[in-house]
Design a protein around this motif. Structure first.
Motif, PDB file in Angstrom:
ATOM      1  N   ASN A  67       0.802  -1.222   0.000  1.00  0.00           N
ATOM      2  CA  ASN A  67       0.000   0.000   0.000  1.00  0.00           C
ATOM      3  C   ASN A  67       0.838   1.277   0.000  1.00  0.00           C
ATOM      4  O   ASN A  67       0.290   2.372  -0.047  1.00  0.00           O
ATOM      5  CB  ASN A  67      -0.944   0.010   1.215  1.00  0.00           C
ATOM      6  N   ASP A  68       2.141   1.137   0.060  1.00  0.00           N
ATOM      7  CA  ASP A  68       3.015   2.307   0.082  1.00  0.00           C
ATOM      8  C   ASP A  68       2.963   3.002  -1.290  1.00  0.00           C
ATOM      9  O   ASP A  68       3.369   2.429  -2.296  1.00  0.00           O
ATOM     10  CB  ASP A  68       4.456   1.855   0.388  1.00  0.00           C
ATOM     11  N   PRO A  69       2.443   4.252  -1.335  1.00  0.00           N
ATOM     12  CA  PRO A  69       2.291   4.911  -2.648  1.00  0.00           C
ATOM     13  C   PRO A  69       3.628   5.151  -3.350  1.00  0.00           C
ATOM     14  O   PRO A  69       3.701   5.113  -4.573  1.00  0.00           O
ATOM     15  CB  PRO A  69       1.586   6.230  -2.320  1.00  0.00           C
ATOM     16  N   ARG A  70       4.697   5.400  -2.562  1.00  0.00           N
ATOM     17  CA  ARG A  70       6.008   5.623  -3.195  1.00  0.00           C
ATOM     18  C   ARG A  70       6.479   4.354  -3.882  1.00  0.00           C
ATOM     19  O   ARG A  70       7.010   4.367  -4.980  1.00  0.00           O
ATOM     20  CB  ARG A  70       7.041   6.044  -2.140  1.00  0.00           C
ATOM     21  N   LEU A  71       6.229   3.225  -3.226  1.00  0.00           N
ATOM     22  CA  LEU A  71       6.629   1.949  -3.806  1.00  0.00           C
ATOM     23  C   LEU A  71       5.816   1.666  -5.072  1.00  0.00           C
ATOM     24  O   LEU A  71       6.347   1.232  -6.087  1.00  0.00           O
ATOM     25  CB  LEU A  71       6.423   0.820  -2.786  1.00  0.00           C
ATOM     26  N   ARG A  72       4.530   1.959  -5.000  1.00  0.00           N
ATOM     27  CA  ARG A  72       3.653   1.701  -6.156  1.00  0.00           C
ATOM     28  C   ARG A  72       4.104   2.518  -7.366  1.00  0.00           C
ATOM     29  O   ARG A  72       4.159   2.024  -8.481  1.00  0.00           O
ATOM     30  CB  ARG A  72       2.195   2.035  -5.814  1.00  0.00           C
ATOM     31  N   ALA A  73       4.426   3.797  -7.110  1.00  0.00           N
ATOM     32  CA  ALA A  73       4.849   4.671  -8.211  1.00  0.00           C
ATOM     33  C   ALA A  73       6.165   4.168  -8.806  1.00  0.00           C
ATOM     34  O   ALA A  73       6.355   4.139 -10.022  1.00  0.00           O
ATOM     35  CB  ALA A  73       4.994   6.106  -7.712  1.00  0.00           C
ATOM     36  N   GLN A  74       7.067   3.731  -7.905  1.00  0.00           N
ATOM     37  CA  GLN A  74       8.359   3.208  -8.347  1.00  0.00           C
ATOM     38  C   GLN A  74       8.170   1.925  -9.175  1.00  0.00           C
ATOM     39  O   GLN A  74       8.778   1.750 -10.233  1.00  0.00           O
ATOM     40  CB  GLN A  74       9.184   2.890  -7.093  1.00  0.00           C
ATOM     41  N   LEU A  75       7.280   1.070  -8.674  1.00  0.00           N
ATOM     42  CA  LEU A  75       7.001  -0.194  -9.352  1.00  0.00           C
ATOM     43  C   LEU A  75       6.394   0.022 -10.730  1.00  0.00           C
ATOM     44  O   LEU A  75       6.709  -0.671 -11.692  1.00  0.00           O
ATOM     45  CB  LEU A  75       6.015  -1.021  -8.518  1.00  0.00           C
ATOM     46  N   ARG A  76       5.514   1.034 -10.789  1.00  0.00           N
ATOM     47  CA  ARG A  76       4.834   1.310 -12.041  1.00  0.00           C
ATOM     48  C   ARG A  76       5.863   1.669 -13.124  1.00  0.00           C
ATOM     49  O   ARG A  76       5.814   1.165 -14.244  1.00  0.00           O
ATOM     50  CB  ARG A  76       3.847   2.467 -11.836  1.00  0.00           C
ATOM     51  N   ALA A  77       6.802   2.543 -12.758  1.00  0.00           N
ATOM     52  CA  ALA A  77       7.836   2.963 -13.706  1.00  0.00           C
ATOM     53  C   ALA A  77       8.729   1.780 -14.080  1.00  0.00           C
ATOM     54  O   ALA A  77       9.082   1.580 -15.249  1.00  0.00           O
ATOM     55  CB  ALA A  77       8.658   4.099 -13.106  1.00  0.00           C
ATOM     56  N   ALA A  78       9.082   0.959 -13.072  1.00  0.00           N
ATOM     57  CA  ALA A  78       9.964  -0.188 -13.321  1.00  0.00           C
ATOM     58  C   ALA A  78       9.259  -1.223 -14.200  1.00  0.00           C
ATOM     59  O   ALA A  78       9.882  -1.842 -15.081  1.00  0.00           O
ATOM     60  CB  ALA A  78      10.376  -0.817 -11.989  1.00  0.00           C
ATOM     61  N   ALA A  79       7.948  -1.405 -13.974  1.00  0.00           N
ATOM     62  CA  ALA A  79       7.192  -2.384 -14.756  1.00  0.00           C
ATOM     63  C   ALA A  79       7.111  -1.947 -16.209  1.00  0.00           C
ATOM     64  O   ALA A  79       7.296  -2.753 -17.130  1.00  0.00           O
ATOM     65  CB  ALA A  79       5.785  -2.544 -14.177  1.00  0.00           C
TER      66      ALA A  79
END
Ligand code: AMP
Length: 625
Positions: free
Chosen positions: A260-272
């Motif tokens: 649920n960490d929004p920073r992680l989600r944003a990072q993951l989105r870019a990496a994906a």
């Protein structure tokens, strides 16, 4: 030798640029009489801008690459894929789409989505205009000239509200939008498939970041005609990224990650997304992220085949829409002569392969699928700027039916889906009640029969002199111009005088409102609209009250006592509320009175008919029937 300019030289053509205002990226192209090319900025780089805007706490606004970089740090203040919100109400967006926006989406007064940024809100048009303004600035630096005019492209599936929102964004950016054209039409122009000798059917398969469109075009003797369009405004590369993010979260969750960490989600989105792009050329890759709370680096190996398996349902959905478009046009896949690919997601080898197999022919891939729409817009822009492609005639179709609300909440369609545009249709209506002085014309869009199932586009009010029911002849004209913009006009023929009509679009903004936004006083515009609405509601209330009370007097014992009491109570309630300021409450009381008074209207109508029938010959009636 004299330096005088050649008097026979052609006058300098007007500079008109083509703009692809994309979900993920936006580009500017220019033809200037030659081959179209992407415009370069002052530093010689192509003007290809991420469609991202970030509103910093200190009031600064970042646009493009800088905003995209900001996204992981300030997800709630950075807007990506704003195109999906253009001309939309909150109810138009499914939960899956809403979840995509870290920023809070709100809806005000006229059902338009706005984005909340701390203590202020912005409209999608304003955000898009910031993107357009930056595109304009960069293009001007590179071209060394002012850019004032443009052709902007939109997905074929965009409805009127979305087209109008795009036009408004252009104006707010200081651009004169000469034409809004469909992306598939532009792509075909870029491939030069509209030459005088060209003849055949083109399928344009456009899979971008946020939208999918399939368009079937017929090219004949230098003209383009859209045979059918099918699409999904909520399907694209972003969805592939989301699938990857979800499966990565599942795999990495086992290693103690906070999903649920929004920073992680944003990072993951870019990496994906980066991993997905690498898999278009590599067979396998590694997705890397850093857990922001623990500072631990995490890696996940991915194979192209896994990605293909994950995205298969998505590709199947696009092919089902291709099949539907073919069925709508009444043709087989084998009737298609050329297949054009548009959108970054068509770089994926699996997509190319499946599309090629579906249509039974290799798709065109010579041009960059990200540039092809902007290049085609530049071809059209060059023609409008005085270029020599003037013989090219662009014909499009309207994707959805357009009609009017009629008595009882039904829809009367004037222009059907897939009608060729420009299009015009006229129909005559009358009033079911006596002494109506204001007719509400409600313009709706959609394929369903009831207004409540369609999309509300605009409301007009036509003021007429009082006449008995059935006597007014109101001629309503729907006109869709070459840009796909709808204009509706109404005239009461019997009174001869053209009544004044006010258009208050529910979605989209009027020109005056756009001007006010430019002066940053949008809040006032909203208050004005609310005040205007209150006046209209009060006017309507008094005329409805007058008519209801008179009809009550006429109805006598044809009305059951319980019905009479219900109408009297509803009338009293409306009278009390219409003195107040609560527009919604007045509207609700008006609707309630109209509803309970329906049997009354019928009684009065029946009496008027009976009067009219008396003393007439039967054949006259039949002729009229
Ligand atoms: P568009 O909306 O046309 O700009 O398309 C952008 C979408 O294309 C985004 O979802 C990108 O991730 C995707 N995309 C761009 N290049 C590639 C590539 N080489 N392979 C796969 N997807 C790509």
């Amino acid at each position: 030798m004299s330096q005088a300019t050649d008097p026979n030289a052609a006058p300098e053509r007007e500079l008109v640029v083509g703009i692809d205002l994309g979900t993920t990226n936006s580009l500017v192209a220019c033809a200037q009489g030659g081959a179209p090319a992407i415009v370069r900025d002052g530093a010689g780089r192509p003007v290809n801008l991420p469609s991202a805007v970030s509103f910093l706490e200190d009031g600064r606004v970042l646009v493009g690459e800088a905003a995209l970089e900001r996204a992981p740090l300030a997800p709630a203040r950075t807007l990506l894929s704003i195109k999906r919100l253009m001309g939309k109400g909150l109810a138009d967006l499914g939960p899956a789409v809403r979840r995509q926006y870290a920023a809070e989406l709100v809806e005000e007064e006229r059902q338009l989505v706005r984005v909340r940024l701390g203590d202020r809100t912005v409209t999608p048009q304003e955000v898009s205009s910031l993107i357009l303004r930056e595109l304009k600035r960069r293009a001007e630096e590179g071209l060394g000239r002012e850019v004032r005019k443009a052709v902007i492209t939109v997905p074929a599936y965009f409805d009127d509200a979305q087209r109008q929102a795009t036009r408004d964004a252009g104006r707010m950016a200081g651009l004169e939008v000469l034409r809004i054209i469909n992306e598939p039409t532009a792509a075909s122009l870029a491939y030069g498939l509209g030459g005088k000798e060209a003849e055949g059917v083109i399928a344009v398969y456009d899979l971008g970041g946020g939208t999918f469109d399939l368009s079937l075009l017929r090219v004949q003797a230098g003209t383009f005609r859209v045979l059918a369009t099918c699409g999904d405004t909520l399907l694209g590369g972003d969805d592939i990224d989301r699938i990857l993010v979800d499966s990565a979260l599942e795999a990495l969750g086992e290693r103690g990650l906070d999903a649920n960490d929004p920073r992680l989600r944003a990072q993951l989105r870019a990496a994906a997304e980066a991993a997905k792009i690498r898999l278009s050329t590599a067979e396998r890759t590694t997705l890397r992220v850093t857990d922001p709370t623990r500072g631990v680096h995490l890696e996940l190996d991915l194979e192209r085949r896994e990605l293909e398996r994950a995205m298969e349902p998505l590709v199947e959905r696009t092919l089902a829409l291709c099949a539907k478009a073919l069925a709508d046009a009444g043709m087989q896949a084998s009737a298609v002569d050329e297949v054009v690919l548009v959108g970054g997601s068509t770089r994926i080898p699996y997509v190319r392969e499946r599309v090629g197999t579906f249509f039974g022919r290799a798709p065109h891939t010579e041009l960059d699928p990200d540039e092809v729409v902007a290049l085609g817009a530049a071809v059209q822009a060059d023609i409008l700027g005085g270029g020599d492609g003037g013989e090219l005639l662009l014909l499009d179709v309207t994707p959805l039916s357009l009609g009017l609300e009629t008595y009882g909440g039904a829809v009367n369609k004037l222009i059907m889906a897939n009608a060729q545009i420009p299009a015009v249709a006229t129909e005559t209506f009358t009033t079911p009640k006596d002494d109506v002085t204001a007719i509400d014309l409600h313009v709706v869009q959609g394929e369903r029969e009831l207004v409540s199932d369609c999309r509300s586009l605009a409301r007009f009010k036509l003021k007429i002199p009082p006449m008995p029911a059935g006597l007014p002849k109101v001629e309503v004209t729907f006109l869709i111009d070459a840009d796909g913009i709808l204009r509706v006009s109404a005239i009461e023929e019997r009174s001869g005088a053209e009544a004044s009509i006010e258009v208050v679009p529910v979605h989209g903004l009027t020109e005056e409102e756009v001007d006010r936004i430019m002066e940053d006083s949008y809040e006032h515009a909203l208050a004005d609209v609310a005040a205007h609405r209150l006046i209209d509601l009060r006017n309507e209330s008094s005329s409805v009250l007058r008519a209801a009370r008179r009809a009550l007097g006429q109805a006598g014992d044809a009305l059951a006592p319980a019905q009479r009491q219900a109408i009297e109570e509803a009338a009293e309630r409306l009278e009390a509320l219409s003195a107040g300021e609560d527009g919604d409450a007045i509207k609700a009381a008006l609707d309630a009175l109209n509803q309970v008074a329906e049997p009354l209207a019928q009684i009065v109508l029946d009496r008027a008919l009976a009067e009219a029938v008396r003393g007439r010959r039967v054949d006259e009636l039949e002729v009229q029937g």
